[in-house]
Scaffold this motif. Structure first.
Motif, PDB file in Angstrom:
ATOM      1  N   GLY A 153      -8.837  -6.979   3.785  1.00  0.00           N
ATOM      2  CA  GLY A 153      -9.895  -7.441   4.687  1.00  0.00           C
ATOM      3  C   GLY A 153     -11.253  -6.817   4.422  1.00  0.00           C
ATOM      4  O   GLY A 153     -12.232  -7.151   5.092  1.00  0.00           O
ATOM      5  N   HIS A 154     -11.315  -5.907   3.448  1.00  0.00           N
ATOM      6  CA  HIS A 154     -12.596  -5.254   3.112  1.00  0.00           C
ATOM      7  C   HIS A 154     -12.832  -5.347   1.610  1.00  0.00           C
ATOM      8  O   HIS A 154     -12.729  -4.358   0.883  1.00  0.00           O
ATOM      9  CB  HIS A 154     -12.588  -3.797   3.589  1.00  0.00           C
ATOM     10  N   PRO A 155     -13.146  -6.552   1.128  1.00  0.00           N
ATOM     11  CA  PRO A 155     -13.278  -6.769  -0.320  1.00  0.00           C
ATOM     12  C   PRO A 155     -14.501  -6.053  -0.888  1.00  0.00           C
ATOM     13  O   PRO A 155     -15.457  -5.756  -0.150  1.00  0.00           O
ATOM     14  CB  PRO A 155     -13.447  -8.289  -0.426  1.00  0.00           C
ATOM     15  N   PRO A 156     -14.491  -5.802  -2.189  1.00  0.00           N
ATOM     16  CA  PRO A 156     -15.644  -5.157  -2.832  1.00  0.00           C
ATOM     17  C   PRO A 156     -16.967  -5.887  -2.571  1.00  0.00           C
ATOM     18  O   PRO A 156     -18.013  -5.244  -2.458  1.00  0.00           O
ATOM     19  CB  PRO A 156     -15.256  -5.193  -4.320  1.00  0.00           C
ATOM     20  N   SER A 157     -16.928  -7.222  -2.443  1.00  0.00           N
ATOM     21  CA  SER A 157     -18.176  -7.988  -2.238  1.00  0.00           C
ATOM     22  C   SER A 157     -18.939  -7.510  -1.006  1.00  0.00           C
ATOM     23  O   SER A 157     -20.164  -7.638  -0.952  1.00  0.00           O
ATOM     24  CB  SER A 157     -17.860  -9.483  -2.113  1.00  0.00           C
ATOM     25  N   LYS A 158     -18.234  -6.930  -0.034  1.00  0.00           N
ATOM     26  CA  LYS A 158     -18.896  -6.415   1.177  1.00  0.00           C
ATOM     27  C   LYS A 158     -19.897  -5.302   0.834  1.00  0.00           C
ATOM     28  O   LYS A 158     -20.808  -5.035   1.622  1.00  0.00           O
ATOM     29  CB  LYS A 158     -17.782  -5.896   2.114  1.00  0.00           C
ATOM     30  N   PHE A 159     -19.744  -4.685  -0.331  1.00  0.00           N
ATOM     31  CA  PHE A 159     -20.555  -3.503  -0.675  1.00  0.00           C
ATOM     32  C   PHE A 159     -21.449  -3.711  -1.905  1.00  0.00           C
ATOM     33  O   PHE A 159     -21.918  -2.756  -2.497  1.00  0.00           O
ATOM     34  CB  PHE A 159     -19.634  -2.284  -0.870  1.00  0.00           C
ATOM     35  N   GLN A 160     -21.698  -5.000  -2.231  1.00  0.00           N
ATOM     36  CA  GLN A 160     -22.435  -5.283  -3.464  1.00  0.00           C
ATOM     37  C   GLN A 160     -23.842  -4.673  -3.452  1.00  0.00           C
ATOM     38  O   GLN A 160     -24.287  -4.079  -4.435  1.00  0.00           O
ATOM     39  CB  GLN A 160     -22.524  -6.799  -3.671  1.00  0.00           C
ATOM     40  N   PRO A 181      -5.302  -7.985  -3.390  1.00  0.00           N
ATOM     41  CA  PRO A 181      -4.942  -8.929  -4.460  1.00  0.00           C
ATOM     42  C   PRO A 181      -5.802  -8.755  -5.718  1.00  0.00           C
ATOM     43  O   PRO A 181      -6.852  -8.101  -5.671  1.00  0.00           O
ATOM     44  CB  PRO A 181      -5.230 -10.280  -3.803  1.00  0.00           C
ATOM     45  N   PRO A 182      -5.379  -9.365  -6.835  1.00  0.00           N
ATOM     46  CA  PRO A 182      -6.158  -9.291  -8.076  1.00  0.00           C
ATOM     47  C   PRO A 182      -7.614  -9.733  -7.903  1.00  0.00           C
ATOM     48  O   PRO A 182      -8.496  -9.214  -8.593  1.00  0.00           O
ATOM     49  CB  PRO A 182      -5.405 -10.236  -9.016  1.00  0.00           C
ATOM     50  N   GLU A 183      -7.873 -10.657  -6.954  1.00  0.00           N
ATOM     51  CA  GLU A 183      -9.266 -11.116  -6.746  1.00  0.00           C
ATOM     52  C   GLU A 183     -10.176  -9.930  -6.412  1.00  0.00           C
ATOM     53  O   GLU A 183     -11.353  -9.922  -6.772  1.00  0.00           O
ATOM     54  CB  GLU A 183      -9.347 -12.125  -5.586  1.00  0.00           C
ATOM     55  N   TYR A 184      -9.644  -8.938  -5.708  1.00  0.00           N
ATOM     56  CA  TYR A 184     -10.475  -7.775  -5.367  1.00  0.00           C
ATOM     57  C   TYR A 184     -10.820  -6.978  -6.632  1.00  0.00           C
ATOM     58  O   TYR A 184     -11.869  -6.336  -6.703  1.00  0.00           O
ATOM     59  CB  TYR A 184      -9.738  -6.858  -4.382  1.00  0.00           C
ATOM     60  N   ILE A 185      -9.944  -6.996  -7.618  1.00  0.00           N
ATOM     61  CA  ILE A 185     -10.243  -6.288  -8.882  1.00  0.00           C
ATOM     62  C   ILE A 185     -11.340  -7.048  -9.641  1.00  0.00           C
ATOM     63  O   ILE A 185     -12.283  -6.437 -10.161  1.00  0.00           O
ATOM     64  CB  ILE A 185      -8.972  -6.131  -9.744  1.00  0.00           C
ATOM     65  N   TRP A 186     -11.233  -8.387  -9.655  1.00  0.00           N
ATOM     66  CA  TRP A 186     -12.305  -9.177 -10.293  1.00  0.00           C
ATOM     67  C   TRP A 186     -13.645  -8.863  -9.641  1.00  0.00           C
ATOM     68  O   TRP A 186     -14.648  -8.657 -10.336  1.00  0.00           O
ATOM     69  CB  TRP A 186     -12.027 -10.687 -10.149  1.00  0.00           C
ATOM     70  N   GLU A 187     -13.669  -8.842  -8.309  1.00  0.00           N
ATOM     71  CA  GLU A 187     -14.937  -8.560  -7.604  1.00  0.00           C
ATOM     72  C   GLU A 187     -15.463  -7.168  -7.945  1.00  0.00           C
ATOM     73  O   GLU A 187     -16.656  -6.982  -8.146  1.00  0.00           O
ATOM     74  CB  GLU A 187     -14.729  -8.639  -6.081  1.00  0.00           C
ATOM     75  N   ALA A 188     -14.565  -6.198  -7.990  1.00  0.00           N
ATOM     76  CA  ALA A 188     -15.004  -4.821  -8.282  1.00  0.00           C
ATOM     77  C   ALA A 188     -15.629  -4.757  -9.680  1.00  0.00           C
ATOM     78  O   ALA A 188     -16.637  -4.076  -9.893  1.00  0.00           O
ATOM     79  CB  ALA A 188     -13.828  -3.861  -8.160  1.00  0.00           C
ATOM     80  N   ALA A 220     -22.699   2.576   4.845  1.00  0.00           N
ATOM     81  CA  ALA A 220     -22.638   3.076   3.464  1.00  0.00           C
ATOM     82  C   ALA A 220     -24.056   3.336   2.939  1.00  0.00           C
ATOM     83  O   ALA A 220     -24.303   4.335   2.250  1.00  0.00           O
ATOM     84  CB  ALA A 220     -21.905   2.076   2.570  1.00  0.00           C
ATOM     85  N   GLN A 221     -24.991   2.449   3.288  1.00  0.00           N
ATOM     86  CA  GLN A 221     -26.393   2.642   2.858  1.00  0.00           C
ATOM     87  C   GLN A 221     -26.950   3.952   3.430  1.00  0.00           C
ATOM     88  O   GLN A 221     -27.643   4.702   2.731  1.00  0.00           O
ATOM     89  CB  GLN A 221     -27.280   1.473   3.330  1.00  0.00           C
ATOM     90  N   LYS A 222     -26.613   4.225   4.686  1.00  0.00           N
ATOM     91  CA  LYS A 222     -27.100   5.483   5.307  1.00  0.00           C
ATOM     92  C   LYS A 222     -26.485   6.690   4.602  1.00  0.00           C
ATOM     93  O   LYS A 222     -27.128   7.728   4.434  1.00  0.00           O
ATOM     94  CB  LYS A 222     -26.738   5.514   6.797  1.00  0.00           C
ATOM     95  N   THR A 223     -25.233   6.563   4.200  1.00  0.00           N
ATOM     96  CA  THR A 223     -24.574   7.668   3.480  1.00  0.00           C
ATOM     97  C   THR A 223     -25.243   7.880   2.123  1.00  0.00           C
ATOM     98  O   THR A 223     -25.458   9.024   1.701  1.00  0.00           O
ATOM     99  CB  THR A 223     -23.065   7.357   3.325  1.00  0.00           C
TER     100      THR A 223
END
Ligand code: ADE
Ligand code: ZN
Length: 316
Positions: free
Chosen positions: A171-178, A200-207, A146-149
């Motif tokens: 399996g690919h939560p937003p935190s992976k791309f912080q 899950p809702p946790e992914y929305i909190w992270e986003a 993603a950084q290269k993109t």
């Protein structure tokens, strides 16, 4: 009602350009580029549009995108979508473009981008449709990729309004791309992300907390977490909901079970969008119409949903 819904001025805020590739254009581009397809004809391909979940759809969607090779192909794809917008009184659109779907096949970033942005320019001039393009990272790939993109996008900074996050959610939560989202915000991009489609809702909190998003793409699983619902209502964070997509990908078993109108009545800033219209059975008006048919959406509710889409634009 269909004609009335069609005439309503509206914005589309959740649309993958690669997902607007109709089977007829897909076959025409395959012929133009001498690509051999695994499907015999348009009808065989259409019959394959029967998905049990998001991943089954994505496998076909990435396979279909292989016919997009030249700048003209990307122009034709985008122009065909803009014609649909014109026919449905979509006066503003903020489409996603997934560069990695193309650069990973050896198509240069600028080949895809130039075709898209020239069509968006012509859409402004010839059709009166305003737009803002969103560069979306594929979350099943690494953050380094993603950084290269993002590096590739920086020379074309003005072509984009925001970065987003799509593809396989579980399996690919937003935190992976912080970190890449931090860097994009530092470069002046706004941010959005798919969250709470299958995840899950946790992914929305992270986003919200880590990626600092302006809008939640899908977000229908927010309804499982009351504290999250309260925050989304209090802060009026828009949700770009895609009803036909959610039923085609089995997020809801049937349209009559969709929660978009419950959310609307609770004060959530929900909007109606088509996601990947060539694969899910319709553009924005068909999505509105399905809500009328199966959930009894009234004209007043349709008007509020359309107004939400205009209010939730990133480009005003
Ligand atoms: N509905 C969707 N969810 C995640 N990624 C996508 N890419 C295209 N459509 C998508
Ligand atoms: Zn989407």
């Amino acid at each position: 009602m269909y004609d009335w819904l069609n005439a309503l001025p509206k914005a589309e805020l959740h649309l993958h350009l690669e997902g607007s590739l109709e089977p007829e254009l897909l076959f025409a581009l395959a012929e133009r580029n001498k690509v051999t397809l695994p499907w015999h004809d348009v009808e065989t391909l259409r019959r394959a549009y029967d998905f049990g979940n998001l991943q089954e759809f994505l496998d076909l969607y990435y396979a279909g995108a292989d016919v997009l090779r030249t700048e003209q192909d990307f122009y034709d794809l985008t122009w065909a979508y803009l014609q649909r917008c014109k026919a449905q009184n979509v006066i503003h659109t903020e489409p996603f473009f997934d560069p990695q779907t193309h650069t990973d096949r050896g198509i240069p970033f600028e080949v895809a981008l130039n075709g898209i942005r020239h069509a968006l320019d012509d859409g402004r001039k010839q059709l009166g449709i305003s737009s803002g393009l969103i560069l979306s990272f594929l979350r099943h790939l690494s953050e380094d990729e993603a950084q290269k993109t993002l590096d590739q996008a920086l020379p074309f900074r003005d072509a984009f309004v925001a970065v987003g996050l799509d593809s396989s959610e579980m399996g690919h939560p937003p935190s992976k791309f912080q970190r890449v989202f931090d860097r994009a915000r530092g470069e002046g991009f706004l941010t959005v992300a798919h969250a709470g489609e299958e995840g899950p809702p946790e992914y929305i909190w992270e986003a919200l907390d880590l990626l600092k998003i302006e809008r939640i793409d899908h977000g229908v699983r927010a309804i499982e977490d009351e504290r999250l619902m309260q925050r989304i209502i209090d802060e009026q964070i828009p949700l770009t909901v895609c009803p036909l997509s959610n039923t085609k990908l089995c997020v809801f078993d049937h349209m009559s079970q969709h929660n978009i109108l419950d959310m609307l009545e609770r004060g959530v800033k929900v909007t109606v969008n088509s996601d990947d219209p060539a694969y899910f059975g319709g553009y924005v008006t068909e999505n509105f119409y399905a809500l009328h048919e199966h959930l009894g959406m009234s004209q007043d509710q349709a008007q509020r949903l359309a107004q939400n889409s205009l209010d939730a634009r990133l480009v005003k």
